[in-house]
Design a protein around this motif. Structure first.
Motif, PDB file in Angstrom:
ATOM      1  N   VAL A 184      58.113  93.027  -9.515  1.00  0.00           N
ATOM      2  CA  VAL A 184      58.379  93.580 -10.683  1.00  0.00           C
ATOM      3  C   VAL A 184      56.932  93.657 -11.595  1.00  0.00           C
ATOM      4  O   VAL A 184      56.740  94.410 -12.210  1.00  0.00           O
ATOM      5  N   ALA A 185      56.139  92.500 -11.544  1.00  0.00           N
ATOM      6  CA  ALA A 185      54.816  92.703 -12.115  1.00  0.00           C
ATOM      7  C   ALA A 185      54.806  93.050 -13.508  1.00  0.00           C
ATOM      8  O   ALA A 185      54.050  93.965 -13.930  1.00  0.00           O
ATOM      9  N   GLY A 186      55.732  92.720 -14.561  1.00  0.00           N
ATOM     10  CA  GLY A 186      55.710  92.994 -15.852  1.00  0.00           C
ATOM     11  C   GLY A 186      56.486  94.543 -15.966  1.00  0.00           C
ATOM     12  O   GLY A 186      56.567  95.102 -17.166  1.00  0.00           O
ATOM     13  N   ARG A 187      56.879  95.000 -15.082  1.00  0.00           N
ATOM     14  CA  ARG A 187      57.428  96.404 -15.363  1.00  0.00           C
ATOM     15  C   ARG A 187      58.890  96.527 -15.780  1.00  0.00           C
ATOM     16  O   ARG A 187      59.384  97.339 -16.428  1.00  0.00           O
ATOM     17  N   ALA A 188      59.560  95.306 -15.648  1.00  0.00           N
ATOM     18  CA  ALA A 188      60.653  94.788 -16.531  1.00  0.00           C
ATOM     19  C   ALA A 188      60.904  93.408 -16.957  1.00  0.00           C
ATOM     20  O   ALA A 188      60.043  92.702 -16.404  1.00  0.00           O
ATOM     21  N   GLU A 189      61.634  93.203 -17.713  1.00  0.00           N
ATOM     22  CA  GLU A 189      61.763  91.700 -18.142  1.00  0.00           C
ATOM     23  C   GLU A 189      62.763  90.990 -17.104  1.00  0.00           C
ATOM     24  O   GLU A 189      63.752  91.552 -16.678  1.00  0.00           O
ATOM     25  N   LEU A 190      62.088  89.673 -16.513  1.00  0.00           N
ATOM     26  CA  LEU A 190      62.825  89.117 -15.448  1.00  0.00           C
ATOM     27  C   LEU A 190      63.784  87.944 -16.269  1.00  0.00           C
ATOM     28  O   LEU A 190      63.382  87.325 -17.164  1.00  0.00           O
ATOM     29  N   PHE A 191      64.899  88.001 -15.927  1.00  0.00           N
ATOM     30  CA  PHE A 191      65.990  87.286 -16.268  1.00  0.00           C
ATOM     31  C   PHE A 191      66.471  86.437 -15.036  1.00  0.00           C
ATOM     32  O   PHE A 191      67.147  86.800 -14.030  1.00  0.00           O
ATOM     33  N   VAL A 192      66.181  85.083 -14.771  1.00  0.00           N
ATOM     34  CA  VAL A 192      66.288  84.293 -13.819  1.00  0.00           C
ATOM     35  C   VAL A 192      67.537  83.326 -14.118  1.00  0.00           C
ATOM     36  O   VAL A 192      67.525  82.527 -14.943  1.00  0.00           O
ATOM     37  N   GLU A 193      68.621  83.498 -13.419  1.00  0.00           N
ATOM     38  CA  GLU A 193      69.649  82.564 -13.475  1.00  0.00           C
ATOM     39  C   GLU A 193      69.643  81.470 -12.495  1.00  0.00           C
ATOM     40  O   GLU A 193      69.528  81.429 -11.253  1.00  0.00           O
ATOM     41  N   ILE A 194      69.602  80.270 -12.965  1.00  0.00           N
ATOM     42  CA  ILE A 194      69.369  79.172 -12.036  1.00  0.00           C
ATOM     43  C   ILE A 194      70.982  78.822 -11.665  1.00  0.00           C
ATOM     44  O   ILE A 194      71.916  78.365 -12.309  1.00  0.00           O
ATOM     45  N   ALA A 249      61.829  70.095 -23.168  1.00  0.00           N
ATOM     46  CA  ALA A 249      60.721  69.494 -22.166  1.00  0.00           C
ATOM     47  C   ALA A 249      59.769  70.721 -22.780  1.00  0.00           C
ATOM     48  O   ALA A 249      58.529  70.624 -22.695  1.00  0.00           O
ATOM     49  N   ASP A 250      59.984  72.069 -23.009  1.00  0.00           N
ATOM     50  CA  ASP A 250      59.271  73.040 -23.387  1.00  0.00           C
ATOM     51  C   ASP A 250      59.993  73.944 -24.316  1.00  0.00           C
ATOM     52  O   ASP A 250      60.785  74.988 -23.901  1.00  0.00           O
ATOM     53  N   GLY A 251      59.788  73.845 -25.765  1.00  0.00           N
ATOM     54  CA  GLY A 251      60.353  74.620 -26.941  1.00  0.00           C
ATOM     55  C   GLY A 251      59.956  76.081 -26.749  1.00  0.00           C
ATOM     56  O   GLY A 251      60.677  76.991 -27.438  1.00  0.00           O
ATOM     57  N   GLY A 252      58.892  76.200 -26.085  1.00  0.00           N
ATOM     58  CA  GLY A 252      58.368  77.939 -26.341  1.00  0.00           C
ATOM     59  C   GLY A 252      59.032  78.765 -25.050  1.00  0.00           C
ATOM     60  O   GLY A 252      58.912  79.893 -24.904  1.00  0.00           O
ATOM     61  N   LEU A 253      59.870  77.981 -24.285  1.00  0.00           N
ATOM     62  CA  LEU A 253      60.713  78.900 -23.208  1.00  0.00           C
ATOM     63  C   LEU A 253      61.752  79.923 -23.969  1.00  0.00           C
ATOM     64  O   LEU A 253      62.375  79.311 -24.787  1.00  0.00           O
ATOM     65  N   ARG A 254      62.027  80.982 -23.550  1.00  0.00           N
ATOM     66  CA  ARG A 254      62.964  81.864 -23.780  1.00  0.00           C
ATOM     67  C   ARG A 254      64.281  81.423 -22.778  1.00  0.00           C
ATOM     68  O   ARG A 254      64.196  81.548 -21.636  1.00  0.00           O
ATOM     69  N   LEU A 255      65.325  80.913 -23.420  1.00  0.00           N
ATOM     70  CA  LEU A 255      66.386  80.324 -22.487  1.00  0.00           C
ATOM     71  C   LEU A 255      67.562  81.129 -22.974  1.00  0.00           C
ATOM     72  O   LEU A 255      67.810  81.374 -24.096  1.00  0.00           O
ATOM     73  N   GLY A 256      68.731  80.902 -22.148  1.00  0.00           N
ATOM     74  CA  GLY A 256      70.099  81.522 -22.308  1.00  0.00           C
ATOM     75  C   GLY A 256      71.154  80.674 -21.680  1.00  0.00           C
ATOM     76  O   GLY A 256      71.026  80.078 -20.789  1.00  0.00           O
ATOM     77  N   PHE A 279      59.704  86.947 -19.287  1.00  0.00           N
ATOM     78  CA  PHE A 279      60.863  86.424 -18.701  1.00  0.00           C
ATOM     79  C   PHE A 279      61.729  85.501 -19.408  1.00  0.00           C
ATOM     80  O   PHE A 279      61.461  84.989 -20.421  1.00  0.00           O
ATOM     81  N   ALA A 280      62.920  85.384 -18.783  1.00  0.00           N
ATOM     82  CA  ALA A 280      63.803  84.381 -19.630  1.00  0.00           C
ATOM     83  C   ALA A 280      64.634  83.622 -18.430  1.00  0.00           C
ATOM     84  O   ALA A 280      64.725  84.262 -17.384  1.00  0.00           O
ATOM     85  N   ILE A 281      65.051  82.549 -18.707  1.00  0.00           N
ATOM     86  CA  ILE A 281      65.777  81.769 -17.822  1.00  0.00           C
ATOM     87  C   ILE A 281      67.200  81.413 -18.273  1.00  0.00           C
ATOM     88  O   ILE A 281      67.501  81.127 -19.370  1.00  0.00           O
ATOM     89  N   HIS A 282      68.180  81.365 -17.667  1.00  0.00           N
ATOM     90  CA  HIS A 282      69.782  81.098 -18.261  1.00  0.00           C
ATOM     91  C   HIS A 282      70.522  80.492 -17.125  1.00  0.00           C
ATOM     92  O   HIS A 282      70.046  80.629 -15.793  1.00  0.00           O
ATOM     93  N   SER A 283      71.638  80.002 -17.682  1.00  0.00           N
ATOM     94  CA  SER A 283      72.260  79.260 -16.691  1.00  0.00           C
ATOM     95  C   SER A 283      73.817  78.991 -17.190  1.00  0.00           C
ATOM     96  O   SER A 283      73.884  78.878 -18.500  1.00  0.00           O
ATOM     97  N   PHE A 284      74.779  78.725 -16.239  1.00  0.00           N
ATOM     98  CA  PHE A 284      75.883  78.063 -16.755  1.00  0.00           C
ATOM     99  C   PHE A 284      76.026  76.682 -17.107  1.00  0.00           C
ATOM    100  O   PHE A 284      76.718  76.343 -17.706  1.00  0.00           O
ATOM    101  N   ASP A 285      74.963  76.187 -16.526  1.00  0.00           N
ATOM    102  CA  ASP A 285      74.590  74.628 -16.730  1.00  0.00           C
ATOM    103  C   ASP A 285      73.836  74.510 -18.097  1.00  0.00           C
ATOM    104  O   ASP A 285      72.731  74.390 -18.064  1.00  0.00           O
ATOM    105  N   HIS A 286      74.687  74.313 -19.099  1.00  0.00           N
ATOM    106  CA  HIS A 286      74.196  74.380 -20.420  1.00  0.00           C
ATOM    107  C   HIS A 286      73.490  72.807 -20.906  1.00  0.00           C
ATOM    108  O   HIS A 286      72.299  73.096 -21.283  1.00  0.00           O
ATOM    109  N   PRO A 287      73.850  71.731 -19.995  1.00  0.00           N
ATOM    110  CA  PRO A 287      73.063  70.602 -20.180  1.00  0.00           C
ATOM    111  C   PRO A 287      71.719  70.720 -19.567  1.00  0.00           C
ATOM    112  O   PRO A 287      70.675  70.317 -20.160  1.00  0.00           O
ATOM    113  N   LEU A 288      71.402  71.374 -18.460  1.00  0.00           N
ATOM    114  CA  LEU A 288      70.169  71.884 -17.786  1.00  0.00           C
ATOM    115  C   LEU A 288      69.427  72.569 -18.748  1.00  0.00           C
ATOM    116  O   LEU A 288      68.173  72.312 -18.836  1.00  0.00           O
TER     117      LEU A 288
END
Length: 218
Positions: free
Chosen positions: A88-98, A134-141, A118-127
Motif C-alpha cells: 500500500v505504501a501510503g497510496r490509501a489509508e490502512l484500516f486494520v481490524e484486530i 497506552a497511546d492517546g495519539g493512535l487513531r482507533l475505531g 492508518f487506523a486500528i479498529h475492533s469489535f473488542d471495545h475493551p482492547l
C-alpha cells in the motif's frame, strides 16, 4: 452538501480476487480505493498475518502455528501485515481490524514502522480502550453490528475517533452525534450503489464494501 465519503475496500476487491490477499489489495488500489480494510491475527511466534478467520482454509489454527507453517501450507496466500504495508505504501489509508485475541502490541509493533495514515479498529471495545490508554495519539475505531449503543459514551470510554456501524444501523442522528464528538462514521458492508447513495446523503465519512467501483468517485 456533504463531502463524498472515503471509498474503502473491504478486504481488497473480493469480487475479482480472493479477499485479504495481496492481489486483491492491489486490484482495490488500481480501482481507486481511498482506504484498504483488512483483518489480522498473529501466529504462535508473533507474526501478524492478514486473514479473516482464526483458522486457514487448510485447517491450521493461526495462533497455534509458527509463521513458517502457515507460509508453507497450501494456503500460502496469507500475507503478513508488513507485506500489505509495503504494497500500500501510503497510496490509501490502512484500516486494520484486530481479530486475534491479545495481539494489540504485535499489531502496533508493525504499524509503528509504517510512515503513512492508518487506523486500528475492533469489535473488542475493551482492547481499543487499552490501546488508547497506552497511546492517546493512535487513531482507533469501534465496530458494532446489532443494537446501536450510546455512541458518544462509547467514544469517550474507548478513545475511539472512528465509529464503524453496520450499514442498516446508520441514521442521521447517529452521524450527527459522531461528528459532534469530532469522529468519523465508517459504515460496512455496503455492496449496492443505492445503499451507497443513501449513506452518502446521511453524511457518512467512509463506505466500506466489496467493490469500491460502485461508490461515488471523490
Amino acid at each position: 452538501m456533504h463531502a463524498l465519503p472515503l471509498r474503502i475496500a473491504h478486504r481488497g476487491l473480493p469480487r475479482l480476487a480472493r479477499e485479504n490477499t495481496l492481489p486483491s489489495f492491489a486490484l482495490a488500489l488500481e480501482a481507486g480505493a481511498d482506504g484498504i480494510e483488512l483483518d489480522v491475527h498473529a501466529t504462535r511466534d508473533g507474526v501478524v498475518v492478514v486473514h479473516h478467520d482464526p483458522v486457514t482454509s487448510d485447517g491450521l489454527v493461526i495462533a497455534d502455528e509458527a509463521h513458517a507453517a502457515i507460509r508453507s501450507a497450501t494456503d500460502a496466500a496469507v500475507p503478513t501485515l508488513a507485506e500489505v504495508c509495503e504494497l500500500v505504501a501510503g497510496r490509501a489509508e490502512l484500516f486494520v481490524e484486530i481479530k486475534g485475541t491479545g495481539i494489540g502490541q504485535q499489531v502496533l509493533d508493525v504499524m509503528r514502522g509504517y510512515d503513512a495514515p492508518f487506523a486500528i479498529h475492533s469489535f473488542d471495545h475493551p482492547l481499543i480502550a487499552r490501546m488508547h490508554r497506552a497511546d492517546g495519539g493512535l487513531r482507533l475505531g469501534v465496530l458494532f453490528d446489532d443494537d446501536t449503543p450510546d455512541v458518544a459514551a462509547l467514544m469517550t470510554a474507548t478513545g475511539a475517533r472512528d465509529v464503524w456501524p453496520h450499514a442498516p444501523l446508520v441514521t442521521e442522528a447517529l452521524v450527527d452525534v459522531v461528528h459532534a464528538a469530532g469522529g468519523r462514521v465508517i459504515t460496512w458492508t455496503v455492496n449496492t450503489a443505492s445503499e451507497a447513495r443513501r449513506l452518502t446523503a446521511l453524511g457518512v465519512d467512509g463506505l466500506c464494501g466489496d467493490d469500491v467501483r460502485i461508490f461515488p468517485a471523490r
